[in-house]
Design an enzyme around this catalytic site. Sequence first.
Site, PDB file in Angstrom:
ATOM      1  N   ASP A 384       0.812  -1.220   0.000  1.00 19.63           N
ATOM      2  CA  ASP A 384       0.000   0.000   0.000  1.00 19.63           C
ATOM      3  C   ASP A 384       0.849   1.276   0.000  1.00 19.63           C
ATOM      4  O   ASP A 384       0.485   2.266  -0.636  1.00 19.63           O
ATOM      5  CB  ASP A 384      -0.914   0.037   1.242  1.00 19.63           C
ATOM      6  CG  ASP A 384      -1.992  -1.023   1.181  1.00 19.63           C
ATOM      7  OD1 ASP A 384      -2.182  -1.605   0.092  1.00 19.63           O
ATOM      8  OD2 ASP A 384      -2.636  -1.279   2.215  1.00 19.63           O
TER       9      ASP A 384
HETATM   10  P1  NAP Z   1       0.621  -3.941   3.090  1.00 21.59           P
HETATM   11  O1  NAP Z   1       0.043  -2.979   2.140  1.00 21.59           O
HETATM   12  O2  NAP Z   1      -0.261  -4.597   4.062  1.00 21.59           O
HETATM   13  O3  NAP Z   1       1.364  -5.050   2.195  1.00 21.59           O
HETATM   14  C1  NAP Z   1       2.178  -5.998   2.781  1.00 21.59           C
HETATM   15  C2  NAP Z   1       2.569  -6.995   1.707  1.00 21.59           C
HETATM   16  O4  NAP Z   1       3.513  -7.870   2.300  1.00 21.59           O
HETATM   17  C3  NAP Z   1       1.410  -7.858   1.235  1.00 21.59           C
HETATM   18  O5  NAP Z   1       0.905  -7.398   0.001  1.00 21.59           O
HETATM   19  C4  NAP Z   1       1.999  -9.263   1.159  1.00 21.59           C
HETATM   20  O6  NAP Z   1       1.956  -9.727  -0.182  1.00 21.59           O
HETATM   21  C5  NAP Z   1       3.458  -9.078   1.575  1.00 21.59           C
HETATM   22  N1  NAP Z   1       3.907 -10.146   2.462  1.00 21.59           N
HETATM   23  C6  NAP Z   1       3.271 -10.717   3.491  1.00 21.59           C
HETATM   24  N2  NAP Z   1       4.020 -11.678   4.025  1.00 21.59           N
HETATM   25  C7  NAP Z   1       5.167 -11.725   3.316  1.00 21.59           C
HETATM   26  C8  NAP Z   1       6.331 -12.522   3.385  1.00 21.59           C
HETATM   27  N3  NAP Z   1       6.484 -13.497   4.289  1.00 21.59           N
HETATM   28  N4  NAP Z   1       7.331 -12.282   2.497  1.00 21.59           N
HETATM   29  C9  NAP Z   1       7.187 -11.330   1.554  1.00 21.59           C
HETATM   30  N5  NAP Z   1       6.103 -10.549   1.444  1.00 21.59           N
HETATM   31  C10 NAP Z   1       5.098 -10.749   2.317  1.00 21.59           C
HETATM   32  O7  NAP Z   1       1.821  -3.308   3.937  1.00 21.59           O
HETATM   33  P2  NAP Z   1       2.449  -1.860   3.899  1.00 21.59           P
HETATM   34  O8  NAP Z   1       2.857  -1.493   2.514  1.00 21.59           O
HETATM   35  O9  NAP Z   1       3.476  -1.875   4.984  1.00 21.59           O
HETATM   36  O10 NAP Z   1       1.244  -0.893   4.277  1.00 21.59           O
HETATM   37  C11 NAP Z   1       0.684  -0.852   5.585  1.00 21.59           C
HETATM   38  C12 NAP Z   1      -0.835  -0.824   5.541  1.00 21.59           C
HETATM   39  O11 NAP Z   1      -1.364  -0.891   6.871  1.00 21.59           O
HETATM   40  C13 NAP Z   1      -1.376   0.459   4.927  1.00 21.59           C
HETATM   41  O12 NAP Z   1      -2.580   0.195   4.254  1.00 21.59           O
HETATM   42  C14 NAP Z   1      -1.643   1.303   6.157  1.00 21.59           C
HETATM   43  O13 NAP Z   1      -2.592   2.336   5.936  1.00 21.59           O
HETATM   44  C15 NAP Z   1      -2.184   0.248   7.092  1.00 21.59           C
HETATM   45  N6  NAP Z   1      -2.083   0.816   8.464  1.00 21.59           N
HETATM   46  C16 NAP Z   1      -0.896   0.884   9.064  1.00 21.59           C
HETATM   47  C17 NAP Z   1      -0.810   1.539  10.286  1.00 21.59           C
HETATM   48  C18 NAP Z   1       0.485   1.721  10.991  1.00 21.59           C
HETATM   49  O14 NAP Z   1       0.464   2.366  12.014  1.00 21.59           O
HETATM   50  N7  NAP Z   1       1.583   1.206  10.481  1.00 21.59           N
HETATM   51  C19 NAP Z   1      -1.922   2.074  10.876  1.00 21.59           C
HETATM   52  C20 NAP Z   1      -3.136   1.974  10.206  1.00 21.59           C
HETATM   53  C21 NAP Z   1      -3.198   1.326   8.994  1.00 21.59           C
HETATM   54  P3  NAP Z   1       1.998 -11.314  -0.487  1.00 21.59           P
HETATM   55  O15 NAP Z   1       0.882 -11.919   0.271  1.00 21.59           O
HETATM   56  O16 NAP Z   1       1.860 -11.388  -1.966  1.00 21.59           O
HETATM   57  O17 NAP Z   1       3.335 -11.816  -0.021  1.00 21.59           O
END
Ligand code: NAP
Length: 456
Positions: A384
């Site tokens: 994301d």
């Molecule tokens: P993300 O959008 O959730 O994407 C994480 C990716 O990691 C997934 O698409 C997954 O794809 C891959 N993944 C999972 N396990 C894996 C593994 N073992 N090896 C390799 N890849 C793996 O994560 P992000 O880019 O860090 O974004 C964070 C999200 O959380 C945002 O939408 C954000 O708004 C939300 N959020 C975060 C917070 C915060 O405080 N950090 C708070 C509110 C909301 P595969 O399944 O294809 O591997």
Amino acid sequence: MSTITNIVYLLSAVLFIIGLKNLGSPKTARRGNLLAMIAMLLAVVVTLLNKQILDFTYIIVGLIVGSAIGAIGARKVQMTDMPQLVAIFNGLGGGASALVASAEYFQLSGGSTIIVLTTIALSVLIGTVTLSGSCVAFAKLQGIMRGAPITYGAQNFVNGLIITAIIFLGITFVMNPSLWIILMVIIGLAAILGVLSVIPIGGADMPVVISLLNSYSGLAAAATGFVISNNVLIISGALVGASGLILTKIMCVAMNRSIGNVLFAAVGSDGGTASGSGEQKIVTRYTAEDAVMMLDNAQSVIIIPGYGLAVAQAQHILQEMAEILMARGIKVKYAIHPVAGRMPGHMNVLLAEANVSYDLLFEMEVINDDFQNTDVVMVIGANDVINPAARYKKDSALYGMPILSADQARTVMIVKRSLSVGFAGEDNPLFYDDKTMMLFGDAKKMVTEIVQVLKA
Ligand code: NAP
């Protein structure tokens, strides 16, 4: 004794504030935690001594049982499950405040002031909402409940009705303090309100809700501080309340959402499922050898860590890879998105665990202009936070969220297991871009292979 107690309380309060200040930077966060822990210990010890509690049996039993559960829980919990743990801690904090305030009510000997009764009602109300709301947040994050928003018609009307009833009952209780049954009804309605307020919120927004509930637990503690006339509880509760609110605001700004939108718009999905656009798009699968060929020819590399890095626990091997690249004269930086992972500071904590130098970590605003002059961007388990759809796709849950401009680099390498969507449930067009190399596999396994090829 009271003067000494108040001086120690003051010292604790000062340590809490310095601790919080230190938590603002990864460099000083550990010291901040330590200072806050010392402050809490001082406050607890001096309170126990001052109140001259004659029978410490229950307290010691509680301490042993609580410490054992806390220590085992903290050791066993996976880094990726940390938001659930925080949710439960918040809930228990709120519940404890509600219990203390209720116990104080049943000890009242009549003639209580309106202020004491009002704070009892407030503490019980906020504490119970925090407890039941946190239980729902925990269940959603743990997969016990569906992560997608649960909505029904007239949802806001029903919540409004419950709030109105609670206000009416609260006033009645303060006017007729002997009617304990009213306090019990307030507790029941508050528990329902907590559940109903959290069920319409999607899994992706849960970390924001947890931060907000954290703030509520602080407010409940501060209200209880007024009930039992305990200054340090008032101060520490207020600090938790304020810092929780600030954190909530920071997260909302990072996602370009208002708190109202997070709480009432029922945005989000269960996460991790395909977006189902039905369109056939082509991507090419690359290998560790291809990646090394690209990296070896690069002068600058930016690494973007995301949630998948935490899942795979690939931080140590990633650090090893970066060290090898730097030893070969390649400039390596890490780009940290404020909401990468599942809680604020998630990536900082993860990389600190692997002893990545803080000087290599750059916040989004600082590094975003560098991407256009970068040879290779290596995205490890992030989705994301690099999704360009956030810029233009108006019907997307991500729309408007500032992203890391990975797409502006000369080559983009993305390490993840499949083409599946990130937490917000939005397909990522960058996967299909000509300049993108998809390296399919578990992050730890793939980076380990890259390191092996680099060393060969
Ligand atoms: P993300 O959008 O959730 O994407 C994480 C990716 O990691 C997934 O698409 C997954 O794809 C891959 N993944 C999972 N396990 C894996 C593994 N073992 N090896 C390799 N890849 C793996 O994560 P992000 O880019 O860090 O974004 C964070 C999200 O959380 C945002 O939408 C954000 O708004 C939300 N959020 C975060 C917070 C915060 O405080 N950090 C708070 C509110 C909301 P595969 O399944 O294809 O591997």
